[in-house]
Scaffold this active site. Structure first.
Site, PDB file in Angstrom:
ATOM      1  CG  ASP A 107      12.487  15.978  63.077  1.00 51.56           C
ATOM      2  OD1 ASP A 107      12.279  16.081  61.848  1.00 51.56           O
ATOM      3  OD2 ASP A 107      13.629  15.851  63.544  1.00 51.56           O
ATOM      4  CD1 TRP A 108       9.285  11.564  58.501  1.00 49.50           C
ATOM      5  CD2 TRP A 108       9.890  13.129  57.036  1.00 49.50           C
ATOM      6  NE1 TRP A 108       8.920  11.120  57.259  1.00 49.50           N
ATOM      7  CE2 TRP A 108       9.288  12.070  56.332  1.00 49.50           C
ATOM      8  CE3 TRP A 108      10.356  14.227  56.311  1.00 49.50           C
ATOM      9  CZ2 TRP A 108       9.140  12.077  54.953  1.00 49.50           C
ATOM     10  CZ3 TRP A 108      10.214  14.229  54.934  1.00 49.50           C
ATOM     11  CH2 TRP A 108       9.607  13.162  54.275  1.00 49.50           C
TER      12      TRP A 108
END
Ligand code: BGC
Length: 749
Positions: free
Chosen positions: A287-288
């Protein structure tokens, strides 16, 4: 068109090799072509394939890339971009990649969560339709539009089970129930990926967020998750497995730690379960910034250590942490990370690029003509309107106030969401730079005005804002209401109030909106309330006093038309809540498939030393599976073809449902089971099947279900998936709390 893309696919799959390979290599199977390419790659180029950056807009975290995208891409140091939209821009970026030494095409990823240009209802709303075919079709349309503008990959579906409406991302999933959410996960992956990857209207899907992100403690986004193995396997993992079974090309890990180990560094999740037991052949994107965030978690000491932990655990692509780019090279050269781990990750990424046909033609998705046609396709608008109408849940309808009588001369349409534009999109909508959304989104006002035609006068007052304490608009709203025969109030959340990082500790109707409803109700006019939100809200006063309530979530481009279709009875609502609505935050987490406990509380309060509250009921305000229709349905004649089963015997269940009202309508017939005694205690009921049937007034239809061993199985005390002999209750209901028929049966030794 289909035939043409099939030919391309065959060529792409069998004959053509990577752009960097010579003619003879083109005849080789994909495996060999991947190996041939890998052998030509420097370590830096390999790490490039594992590195993903965002374009420079619409972000959910800090943009970490400080250098020049173009130079990095041309140097072969970027494998994928997100947030690059449109055939022109994706083409321009791809041009740069084609100037790199090995000409490995870029992958363009995007959060295509509920539509692309044509926005569909938020995922939780779509889940309320319980209509798997429509949900699949919605994802198909989103993919068709996005793929035409150069996107290869959507970061969807989010398949996290969510039982805490304080968590803003409940809007992005399919609710609280594992069975329903698994079916929806499967449908969404199929919808996004279409017939096969490589078709120019197919996006790679991402099952996210692996895993247990939806169980963030206290509903606070990104918070820790502490959960038993049984809960993980039984409740939170099955939707991921369903997505995998549907062929999900990629998985995204999650921000949370699971029992103390961040998901991005969790080899139990990624290596043992996903890539091991489940045999996942695609790749895992972080994820980011989640790889780098392991430093803040306190799991690793720096970004270098984070890179080591993530690749070791099985994370293949680094979104925005710079950890792989900056540190994996040194780690490999220093012997701390075997190059084989890097090679495995690179192979996984390259395989998808081959499967998408990008080595055949890196620009095949960025097609301006196809983009124009796909983005302005009237059939997509029509599908969005139908899906939106299917997503509206009729919570209450006393005195058959709805559908609106055609005799009404004047209607007052009041509230801060009546003329809202962007809020109809809800969170996670794609905002395309070239679209004038004020013209593209049908407001509730416009939808109802057109739907009513000229025979009914429609009056407006805003009444209040969504948030804040300003009551200045109340007097005007009341005056307008007094002139009308009926009042419709449209209230709820703004689009910015649910979604990522949008946790709320208080989930009442924001601001003074419920006070506005009270004042309008006090006029004595009949009141219909529409609630627009990304999560279950608490609105006890409204639920108790207002005769008609429809939950309209956020419905997308066609919100106004769909709401009018339901209010006017062109569409008879059939949606059902995919998540329990609490009476207050103190009841959270609240879900229908709980255990009975040793001291179950009576449904309506506390008795002695029971498992209730002194100050609140234990039942939800609106239960899972609840939703009304403009007609009524009667259930009868439940039959099981046998009351005793053994081994792999199946039970055939049949019943009859009659439309006992005066309008045609759809009924979602729900089948719940309870295993009375288990080696571990079992929930009071669990959804195991459902069927939607359409009935004309007075019509009766037979409904059939099959109970097989799978439906009786669960993770026993040894965490093995098995059915245990004993007695079972079978319940057929119109909701989890509205059981109409029941029977028992027994599974023999
Ligand atoms: C979200 C993901 C999303 C990613 C890229 C993250 O903040 O958690 O679900 O796909 O951003 O936009």
């Amino acid at each position: 068109m289909a035939r043409r893309s099939l030919t391309v696919r065959v060529l792409g799959g069998l004959l053509l090799a990577g752009a960097s390979l010579g003619g003879s290599a083109r005849a080789q199977p994909v495996d060999q072509r991947i190996e041939a390419l890998l052998q030509q790659m420097t370590l830096d180029e390999k790490l490039g394939q594992l590195t993903q950056y965002s374009g420079d807009w619409k972000v959910t975290g800090p943009v970490t890339f400080s250098g020049n995208h173009q130079e990095a891409i041309q140097a072969g140091r970027v494998g994928s971009m997100l947030n690059v939209l449109g055939s022109e821009r994706t083409r321009a970026y791809q041009d740069v990649a084609m100037r790199s030494r090995l000409k490995i095409p870029l992958l363009f990823g995007q959060d295509v969560i509920h539509g692309y240009q044509t926005t569909f209802p938020i995922p939780l709303a779509e889940a309320a339709s319980w209509d798997l075919a429509a949900i699949e079709a919605s994802a198909r349309i989103a993919a068709t539009e996005a793929a035409a503008s150069g996107i290869h990959w959507t970061f969807a579906p989010m398949v996290d089970i969510a039982r805490d409406p304080r968590w803003g991302r409940v809007m992005e999933g399919a609710g609280e129930d594992t069975y329903l959410a698994s079916k929806i996960a499967y449908a969404r992956v199929k919808g996004f990926q279409g017939r096969q990857l490589g078709d120019t209207d197919a996006l790679m899907a991402t099952a996210k967020h692996f895993a247990a992100y939806g169980a963030a403690q206290a509903g606070r986004d990104y918070n820790s998750v502490d959960m038993s193995e049984r809960m993980l396997w039984e409740t939170y993992l099955p939707p991921f497995k369903a997505a995998l079974d549907a062929g999900a090309a990629t998985f995204m890990n999650s921000f949370n730690d699971l029992n103390g180990i961040p998901a991005s560094g969790n080899s139990y999740l990624l290596r043992d379960i996903l890539k091991g037991a489940w045999g996942f052949k695609g790749f895992v994107v972080s994820d980011w910034g989640s790889i780098g965030e392991m430093v803040k978690h306190g799991y690793v000491k720096d970004n270098r250590d984070a890179a080591r932990a993530a690749i070791t655990a099985g994370g293949d692509m680094d979104m925005e942490s710079n950890a792989y780019r900056d540190h994996l090279g040194g780690l490999v050269r220093g012997g701390a990370v075997p190059v084989a781990l890097v090679d495995d990750a690179v192979r996984r990424v390259l395989r998808k690029k081959f499967e998408l046909g990008l080595f055949d033609d890196p620009y095949r998705f960025s097609d301006a003509a196809r983009e124009r046609a796909a983005l302005n396709n009237p059939a997509h608008r029509q599908a969005a309107r139908t899906m939106a109408a299917k997503s509206i849940v009729l919570l209450k309808n006393e005195g058959k106030l709805l559908p609106l009588s055609r005799d009404l001369k004047t209607i007052a349409f009041i509230g801060p969401l009546v003329k809202a534009v962007a809020d109809n999109h809800g969170g996670w909508a794609v905002t395309l730079p070239n679209v004038d959304y004020s013209k593209f989104i049908v407001t509730q006002w416009d939808g109802l005005k057109v739907g009513l035609g000229s025979g009914t006068r429609l009056l407006y007052a805003r009444g209040s804002d969504i948030e804040g304490q300003n009551r200045d608009g109340f007097a005007e709203a009341v005056a307008v209401a007094r002139q009308a025969d009926l009042v419709i109030v449209s209230v709820g959340e703004s689009a910015a109030m649910s979604g990522e990082a949008k946790s709320r500790a208080h989930i009442g109707l924001p601001g003074v909106q419920e006070d506005l409803i009270r004042e309008l109700h006090a006029t004595g006019k009949p009141v219909v309330v529409l609630i627009n939100a990304g999560r279950p809200l608490v609105f006890n006063w409204t639920a108790e006093h207002v005769p008609a309530i429809a939950y309209t979530w956020w419905l997308g481009s066609e919100a106004g038309n769909a709401i009018a279709d339901v209010l006017l009875g062109k569409h008879n609502p059939a949606a059902r809540l995919p998540i329990s609505f609490p009476r207050g935050e103190g009841q959270i987490p609240i879900y229908y498939n709980h255990f009975n406990t040793g001291r179950p509380a009576p449904a309506d309060g506390v008795a002695g030393y029971s498992s209730g509250y002194l100050d609140e009921k234990t039942t939800p305000r609106y239960p899972f599976g609840h939703g009304l229709s403009y007609t009524t349905f009667a259930y009868s004649d439940l039959r099981l073809d046998k009351a005793h089963v053994a081994g792999n015997d199946k039970i055939t269940v049949s019943l009859r449902v009659t439309n006992s009202g005066s309008r045609a309508g759809d009924e979602v017939v729900q089948l719940y089971l309870r295993d009375r005694v288990g080696s571990v205690v079992r929930p009071v009921k669990e959804l195991k099947d459902f069927r939607t049937i359409r009935l004309e007034p007075g019509q009766t239809r037979a409904v059939g279900f099959l109970i097989d061993r799978e439906k009786l199985s669960f993770y026993n005390e040894k965490l093995q998936w098995a059915a245990e002999p004993g007695e079972f209750d079978l319940m057929i209901g119109a909701s989890s709390a509205d059981i109409r028929l029941s029977a028992g049966f027994e599974l023999a030794e």
